[in-house]
Design a protein around this motif. Sequence first.
Motif, PDB file in Angstrom:
ATOM      1  N   LYS A 162     -58.900 -29.381  32.849  1.00  0.00           N
ATOM      2  CA  LYS A 162     -57.561 -29.846  32.008  1.00  0.00           C
ATOM      3  C   LYS A 162     -57.076 -31.137  33.686  1.00  0.00           C
ATOM      4  N   ASN A 163     -57.493 -31.515  34.939  1.00  0.00           N
ATOM      5  CA  ASN A 163     -57.295 -32.283  35.752  1.00  0.00           C
ATOM      6  C   ASN A 163     -58.045 -33.365  36.253  1.00  0.00           C
ATOM      7  N   THR A 164     -59.230 -33.201  35.530  1.00  0.00           N
ATOM      8  CA  THR A 164     -60.486 -34.002  35.999  1.00  0.00           C
ATOM      9  C   THR A 164     -61.173 -35.308  34.335  1.00  0.00           C
ATOM     10  N   LEU A 165     -61.210 -34.330  33.164  1.00  0.00           N
ATOM     11  CA  LEU A 165     -61.037 -35.003  32.056  1.00  0.00           C
ATOM     12  C   LEU A 165     -59.973 -35.431  31.405  1.00  0.00           C
ATOM     13  N   PRO A 166     -59.921 -37.198  30.743  1.00  0.00           N
ATOM     14  CA  PRO A 166     -59.190 -37.160  29.454  1.00  0.00           C
ATOM     15  C   PRO A 166     -58.778 -36.338  27.813  1.00  0.00           C
ATOM     16  N   GLU A 167     -57.584 -36.218  27.854  1.00  0.00           N
ATOM     17  CA  GLU A 167     -57.592 -35.118  26.569  1.00  0.00           C
ATOM     18  C   GLU A 167     -59.124 -34.645  25.128  1.00  0.00           C
ATOM     19  N   HIS A 168     -59.099 -36.599  25.200  1.00  0.00           N
ATOM     20  CA  HIS A 168     -60.319 -37.360  24.508  1.00  0.00           C
ATOM     21  C   HIS A 168     -61.323 -36.611  24.319  1.00  0.00           C
ATOM     22  N   ASP A 169     -62.255 -36.547  25.926  1.00  0.00           N
ATOM     23  CA  ASP A 169     -62.838 -35.921  26.305  1.00  0.00           C
ATOM     24  C   ASP A 169     -62.849 -34.437  25.827  1.00  0.00           C
ATOM     25  N   ARG A 170     -61.816 -33.506  26.191  1.00  0.00           N
ATOM     26  CA  ARG A 170     -62.063 -32.257  26.459  1.00  0.00           C
ATOM     27  C   ARG A 170     -62.220 -31.875  25.060  1.00  0.00           C
ATOM     28  N   VAL A 171     -61.046 -32.505  23.908  1.00  0.00           N
ATOM     29  CA  VAL A 171     -61.616 -31.859  22.068  1.00  0.00           C
ATOM     30  C   VAL A 171     -62.494 -32.363  21.815  1.00  0.00           C
ATOM     31  N   GLU A 172     -63.285 -33.061  22.090  1.00  0.00           N
ATOM     32  CA  GLU A 172     -64.158 -33.342  22.061  1.00  0.00           C
ATOM     33  C   GLU A 172     -66.089 -32.413  22.449  1.00  0.00           C
ATOM     34  N   LEU A 173     -65.614 -32.051  23.913  1.00  0.00           N
ATOM     35  CA  LEU A 173     -66.503 -30.613  24.011  1.00  0.00           C
ATOM     36  C   LEU A 173     -66.483 -30.051  22.850  1.00  0.00           C
ATOM     37  N   GLN A 174     -64.464 -29.595  22.629  1.00  0.00           N
ATOM     38  CA  GLN A 174     -64.246 -28.337  21.149  1.00  0.00           C
ATOM     39  C   GLN A 174     -64.974 -28.970  20.216  1.00  0.00           C
ATOM     40  N   ILE A 175     -65.292 -29.202  19.462  1.00  0.00           N
ATOM     41  CA  ILE A 175     -65.864 -29.968  18.438  1.00  0.00           C
ATOM     42  C   ILE A 175     -66.756 -29.910  18.530  1.00  0.00           C
ATOM     43  N   ILE A 190     -68.852 -28.394  20.715  1.00  0.00           N
ATOM     44  CA  ILE A 190     -69.218 -26.659  20.808  1.00  0.00           C
ATOM     45  C   ILE A 190     -69.584 -25.930  18.698  1.00  0.00           C
ATOM     46  N   VAL A 191     -68.238 -26.659  18.626  1.00  0.00           N
ATOM     47  CA  VAL A 191     -67.947 -25.681  16.881  1.00  0.00           C
ATOM     48  C   VAL A 191     -68.700 -26.315  16.344  1.00  0.00           C
ATOM     49  N   ASP A 192     -69.245 -28.108  15.870  1.00  0.00           N
ATOM     50  CA  ASP A 192     -69.957 -28.578  15.118  1.00  0.00           C
ATOM     51  C   ASP A 192     -71.450 -29.130  15.667  1.00  0.00           C
ATOM     52  N   THR A 193     -71.716 -28.916  16.306  1.00  0.00           N
ATOM     53  CA  THR A 193     -73.106 -29.727  17.383  1.00  0.00           C
ATOM     54  C   THR A 193     -74.232 -30.237  16.674  1.00  0.00           C
ATOM     55  N   LYS A 194     -74.697 -30.202  15.637  1.00  0.00           N
ATOM     56  CA  LYS A 194     -75.552 -31.176  15.167  1.00  0.00           C
ATOM     57  C   LYS A 194     -74.416 -32.509  14.710  1.00  0.00           C
ATOM     58  N   ASN A 195     -73.970 -32.311  14.224  1.00  0.00           N
ATOM     59  CA  ASN A 195     -72.882 -33.369  13.120  1.00  0.00           C
ATOM     60  C   ASN A 195     -72.791 -34.390  14.688  1.00  0.00           C
ATOM     61  N   MET A 196     -72.435 -33.409  15.693  1.00  0.00           N
ATOM     62  CA  MET A 196     -71.850 -34.389  17.294  1.00  0.00           C
ATOM     63  C   MET A 196     -73.139 -35.290  17.544  1.00  0.00           C
ATOM     64  N   ILE A 197     -73.994 -34.612  17.862  1.00  0.00           N
ATOM     65  CA  ILE A 197     -75.579 -35.162  18.533  1.00  0.00           C
ATOM     66  C   ILE A 197     -75.526 -36.501  17.712  1.00  0.00           C
ATOM     67  N   LEU A 234     -78.482 -28.152  21.582  1.00  0.00           N
ATOM     68  CA  LEU A 234     -78.009 -27.107  20.824  1.00  0.00           C
ATOM     69  C   LEU A 234     -78.102 -25.519  21.042  1.00  0.00           C
ATOM     70  N   ALA A 235     -79.118 -25.151  22.046  1.00  0.00           N
ATOM     71  CA  ALA A 235     -79.519 -24.013  22.413  1.00  0.00           C
ATOM     72  C   ALA A 235     -78.216 -23.530  23.697  1.00  0.00           C
ATOM     73  N   LEU A 236     -78.341 -24.472  24.227  1.00  0.00           N
ATOM     74  CA  LEU A 236     -76.362 -24.519  25.073  1.00  0.00           C
ATOM     75  C   LEU A 236     -75.030 -23.939  24.123  1.00  0.00           C
ATOM     76  N   CYS A 237     -75.251 -24.546  23.030  1.00  0.00           N
ATOM     77  CA  CYS A 237     -73.984 -24.705  22.697  1.00  0.00           C
ATOM     78  C   CYS A 237     -73.751 -23.046  21.480  1.00  0.00           C
TER      79      CYS A 237
END
Length: 646
Positions: free
Chosen positions: A71-84, A86-93, A175-178
Amino acid sequence: MRDRDYLELLSKKYPTIDDASVEIINLEAISKLPKGTEYFLSDIHGESDGFDYLLGTSSGVIREKIELLFKNTLPEHDRVELQILIVDTKNMINNKASEKEFADWCRITIYRLIRICKLVTSKYTRSKIRKKMPANFAYILDELLQTDSEENKENYYFSIINSIIEVAAADKFILALCQLIRQCSVDRLHIVGDIYDRGPHPDKVMESIMTFNEVDIAWGNHDIHWMGAAKGSLICVANAVRLAIRYNNFDLLEYSYGINLRSLSSFANDVYKDDPCEVFKPNTLDKNIYDEVDKDLAAKMHKAISIIQFKLECQLIKRHPNYGMDDRILLDKIDYDKGTITINSKTYELKDKNFPTIDKNNPFELSEGENTLIQTLAFSFANSPTLQRHINYMYAKGSIYKIFNGNLLYHGCIPTKEDGSFDEVYIDSQYLSGRRYLKQVEDKVRKAFYCEVGSEEQLNALDYCWYLWCGPKSPLFGKNKMTTFERYFIDDKEIHKESYNPYYYHIDKKEYCENILKEFDLDIEMSHIVNGHVPVKTHKGESPIKGGGHLLVIDGGLSKAYHKSTGIGGYTLISNSNMMMIAEHRPFNEVVESGFKLSPRSIIVERFIRRITVGETDIGKELSKRIDDLHELLSAYRSGIVKEKM
């Protein structure tokens, strides 16, 4: 001293005093760890995208971990991107792969994912984490999760990540990490019924469920007729095909499960070629990608399979007068010349009056073409490898009810009388109620799977699978009747009504819910009932918490078909070492439109006085027994009754 033969057998696994002692120390330590997170969902109804999102975010738990770390080191866009991610790994990659800085993105992303992974795995033993790891990267993942990059192995840590990038394995490693993050965010997955029907891809839901190590499923009525269909029930086959066509799920049938519908389309087109079949036009909540069927043809197919189903229903009810469903025999109540039907002394005009395949003198008999068609469809169901794999998993992991960590899970209801006592139901030549009835129901369902194919016992059990779909005292259905025919053919909405079992009126009462817990030998102070099946109308002020907190209804309408009636997009229940909490979700399309920024609303069911440990769970009880066994083995070694295998 325990039986010597048993101790000799145990000594093969723990051949020395040191081996047995080390295992006791290990099991005692595991017992003191915090209890893993249990995740409960019900009534998924084929909504694979929404389901995967809920699993991938653990109802907001993963987002909380991301906020805690970044929260204190990454902008909201990057935090949301991380969540997406983990959920939708293949499409994001795939989206990132076309960018010039893909390698740098992979390197940074791996660092961030490892930090998240360390956090979500912190309350598990290394051996348990290894079991959850994708096998192809297990060694590397284990090394990175146990290495501190800021101390002695910093260069080693960086070298591993750089090598992953250099050999072009970053996408697979991410993919494995997520996958590991998702697996470790949920220790055990509980599905409280109705994976199938309405939504487009229950097959994808099944594939997602099957990636988890610890899963149990309480069967729902929408699951049970698919189970019956896969094992040869003609009426269940007709019902499964009818519902799939009604909700425009042609991709599911033909592309996912390989069910050949060509014979149905040809038959329907020939028989109903001049019939518009208006009342059978399918709902189009979802579009097909691979098999876009013309709506007019789909309506004809829908009508053709519905008439077959109604005939088979009449035949089945005639075979089983003990089902008490004579009021559902309706084809002989039609005046085919006038286009009317008389039910309970009242005559109604039919919305559709064209019945070319019905012999009015013998309305329950299939025509030659209908019989050939349903046999052909049943053959496709029986020979679909993917469907059979999914249904075999349903039998292996499923049950009518489940007791786990003191909580009672079932999909529908306990058949109940108006006065609140458990109803006695006639089954297998005896009257049973409550827990004994549910046990006998499960035994009968398993006969459909395990008995000799085509035997009288198996055929009888398959018929009962249909009864569980819609029977008046089915614990999976919970209504007096299913008015499918009336909804298709009669305008008067009064005759469409289906009355709920008195169970659904009594669950608001604390005393009634306590009686259920006592019936299943559960602690009324500590246990809960987790129920699905009937969507909670949240927008009308209904609460998912019933019976003074004893019963939790977690059907909040994940299915798009229920969004209007519930006002939300589903519930999930989360039980971790600190609390039990219901998450209330917005419809998945709203979450997507918000850029995945919408978070669920949390409803605390119970906050535990102290943190629950593994030792206090069902697994802890098993560990305790193993520890006792090992202490017995130690005594046997030290007294010379059993010799060490040096």
